[in-house]
Design a protein around this motif. Structure first.
Motif, PDB file in Angstrom:
ATOM      1  N   SER A  81      16.595  19.227 -14.928  1.00 18.39           N
ATOM      2  CA  SER A  81      15.881  19.406 -16.190  1.00 18.39           C
ATOM      3  C   SER A  81      15.653  18.071 -16.885  1.00 18.39           C
ATOM      4  CB  SER A  81      16.670  20.332 -17.118  1.00 18.39           C
ATOM      5  OG  SER A  81      16.895  21.572 -16.490  1.00 18.39           O
TER       6      SER A  81
ATOM      7  N   ASP B  69      10.570  29.514 -14.988  1.00 21.12           N
ATOM      8  CA  ASP B  69      10.665  29.316 -16.441  1.00 21.12           C
ATOM      9  C   ASP B  69      11.858  30.155 -16.846  1.00 21.12           C
ATOM     10  OD1 ASP B  69      10.452  29.005 -19.103  1.00 21.12           O
ATOM     11  OD2 ASP B  69       8.588  30.134 -19.347  1.00 21.12           O
ATOM     12  N   PRO B  71      16.184  29.954 -17.970  1.00 24.29           N
ATOM     13  CA  PRO B  71      17.305  29.112 -18.397  1.00 24.29           C
ATOM     14  C   PRO B  71      18.590  29.323 -17.605  1.00 24.29           C
ATOM     15  CG  PRO B  71      17.117  30.989 -19.850  1.00 24.29           C
ATOM     16  CD  PRO B  71      16.023  31.135 -18.819  1.00 24.29           C
ATOM     17  N   SER B  98       9.396  23.101 -12.919  1.00 19.90           N
ATOM     18  CA  SER B  98       9.994  23.828 -14.034  1.00 19.90           C
ATOM     19  C   SER B  98       8.970  23.982 -15.147  1.00 19.90           C
ATOM     20  CB  SER B  98      11.193  23.052 -14.578  1.00 19.90           C
ATOM     21  OG  SER B  98      11.511  23.510 -15.876  1.00 19.90           O
ATOM     22  N   ASN B 100      10.269  25.305 -18.052  1.00 22.91           N
ATOM     23  CA  ASN B 100      11.154  25.510 -19.195  1.00 22.91           C
ATOM     24  C   ASN B 100      10.696  24.659 -20.381  1.00 22.91           C
ATOM     25  OD1 ASN B 100      12.697  27.215 -17.700  1.00 22.91           O
ATOM     26  ND2 ASN B 100      14.443  25.844 -17.471  1.00 22.91           N
TER      27      ASN B 100
END
Lengths: 335, 335
Positions: A81, B69, B71, B98, B100
């Motif tokens: 991330s 997407d 967590p 990703s 996110n």
DNA sequence: TTGTAAGCGTTATCAG
DNA sequence: CTGATAACGCTTACAA
């Protein structure tokens, strides 16, 4: 349904493809007004330059790689991330490569990935960041790379680290401050770079307090099961510790589990400390006192360094980020 | 230090580059002996074809994408691992993206990634697999894609699913079999496709047992914190349930935590069941009875389907994989 | 400040 | 069965 190409943009803006290319790459030598016209054409056609074409033609691929060989979902997720966020900021793409379950072919696989994808550089995460064979291979290729949390920062180019030793030292002091004098330790995976550092910090703090001798230490392997086993051994010994410091959270969770099974109350009869502040640290009961390792931020920084590197900008050799001791319910005054 | 190219291989094998290309792509029309000679040259030069060059020249990029997407570190990790393993088998590379923390730009970002990387197809993971805007956009591009665990399998091409509803039904029956009659439920994130299905399974099992009326249900959001809050609400009510079934493990862990805090013994006074069998299920105390969702295997299958698709081979529309009810310490006979 | 031409390492086309 | 040659979409080098 043919893809929109640089020619389409050039035609729409009434310029040559070279000018479009200049705008794309933020090169100088384009009149502001022309630049604006090209930008408009790009937007209205929603043109997106082909990465393959760019990497084939130019020296850059606008792609950087991230390699891992790590079973910890939480850590890998955070690292991905962080690196991805930094790449997004820089309008670069990130190519993620797992080397899990690869046996002895790790170096081979990474080199193959590099050759095939043309990545401009590599973020190398632990424990690969301390893999001598891999590091040499990368140096030989002259591929820019940044290492995350390696055990040896003296060679191998830029790296991003956290002071594992000082953190372990702090945590041990925390336990000493609570009055604990018999403090067990569950050592981390022998092949993980940080394991050695954490153990050193633990030992140094005990030595400084004059209680460094004969403390019970058990070997773990960074997973819950090995923490559980180590915990049972530590807690079944004749002189039971009043606190146990595990080299990571997963093992600390295992220790807590062993204590539960043996009917030992945490934290009243036994304090347990972890390391990493992974998701489970807040989930187990009682929640773990631990060291928050800024994995996301470290990866973000590492990707940033790498981007500087591949763009020929100066980058610091060592970037150190701060850890935090997170105090939760698993530690308390010694009984 | 120039890269090894197809020309080098051709020269070494004494053939034209076209023949090398044929061998590379397993095309017919090459004598076995010639093929062997080329293979040897490839190996001895450790030649690795350039992905950018191939995608620029040919119709295929030998790259497939995976978008998420989500967590949940554990789920994402498992899914990535499964898809990557399948790609490795097929000598394809996987590009992971990703989405996110992207706000409303998800579709835009995915399309940009597709255009830039030239991926041949996409594995779409939940909850994106139920994102109507994204699905339409992909269909419009005519890009092959496979959906993982969508809520609606009737349109949108091939998908890989697990029967969430039947699994939730089974789990509820398990609790009923243990003698529980007041069974609380912590509902999953409203935007997650599986949430609805799991709740339906829960309700249907209760209805079948004739106790479907007035059972306490609280809304959660798939994270531990919301599970904890929901747990507190359920356990503070006047008519306390003797069992709580949470729509995922993270929330179940939160419920266990709430019970600990309220001095309620799990499982003697309260049974708790989760869903997913994520890492934490085995780590919390007591370990969670849960449904093992084969995330790795589902992603492996999805990647396999996609590979068939991009290679113009027939692929089944719906592939369903089996779940397992994993019984651990958090559920027991009703008090 | 802008444009022209060559070439990156493959695959596709078509000829032998 | 094999090979010459033209693309693919861009950047680089060099001109104008």
């Amino acid at each position: 349904m043919a893809r929109t190409t640089i020619d389409d943009v050039a035609a729409a803006a009434g310029v040559s493809i070279k000018t479009v290319s200049r705008v794309l790459n933020d090169e100088p030598g384009v009149r502001t007004e022309t630049r604006g016209r090209v930008r408009e054409a790009i937007a209205s056609l929603s043109y997106r330059p082909s990465l393959p074409a760019r990497s084939l033609a130019g020296k850059r691929s606008n792609l950087i790689g991230l390699v891992y060989d790590n079973p910890s979902a939480n850590y890998v997720f955070d690292v991905q991330s962080g690196a991805m966020a930094r790449c997004r900021d820089a309008h670069l793409r990130l190519f993620i490569q797992s080397c899990n379950d690869l046996g002895g072919e790790t170096v081979e696989e990474v080199l193959a990935m590099i050759d095939q994808t043309h990545v401009d550089g590599l973020v190398v995460t632990p424990p690969l960041s301390s893999d001598a064979a891999l590091i040499s291979a990368l140096e030989e290729r002259r591929l820019p790379f940044v290492r995350l949390a390696p055990d040896d920062t003296s060679r191998g180019g830029p790296c991003v680290i956290m002071d594992d030793e000082a953190a372990a030292h702090d945590m041990t002091e925390h336990l000493l401050d609570l009055g604990h004098r018999r403090i067990g330790f569950v050592a981390g995976h022998p092949e993980h770079p940080s394991s050695r550092l954490r153990r050193q910090g633990y030992q140094a703090a005990l030595d400084a307090a004059g209680v460094g001798e004969n403390q019970p230490i058990e070997q773990g392997f960074n997973d819950t099961a090995s923490g559980y086993e180590a915990g049972r051994r530590l807690l079944s010994a004749s002189k039971r510790p009043t606190a146990i410091f595990a080299s990571n959270d997963d093992m600390a969770a295992g220790v807590v589990q062993a204590a539960h099974e043996l009917g030992i109350d945490v934290p009243r009869q036994l304090s347990v400390a972890g390391f990493d502040d992974s998701q489970i640290a807040a989930i187990v009961w009682p929640a773990l006192t631990t060291i928050r390792q800024p994995a996301y931020e470290m990866a973000f920084a590492a990707a940033g360094l790498l981007i500087d590197l591949v763009r020929d900008r100066p980058a610091p050799a060592v970037t150190e980020l701060a850890y935090t001791l997170v105090q939760r319910g698993s530690t308390a005054e010694a009984p």
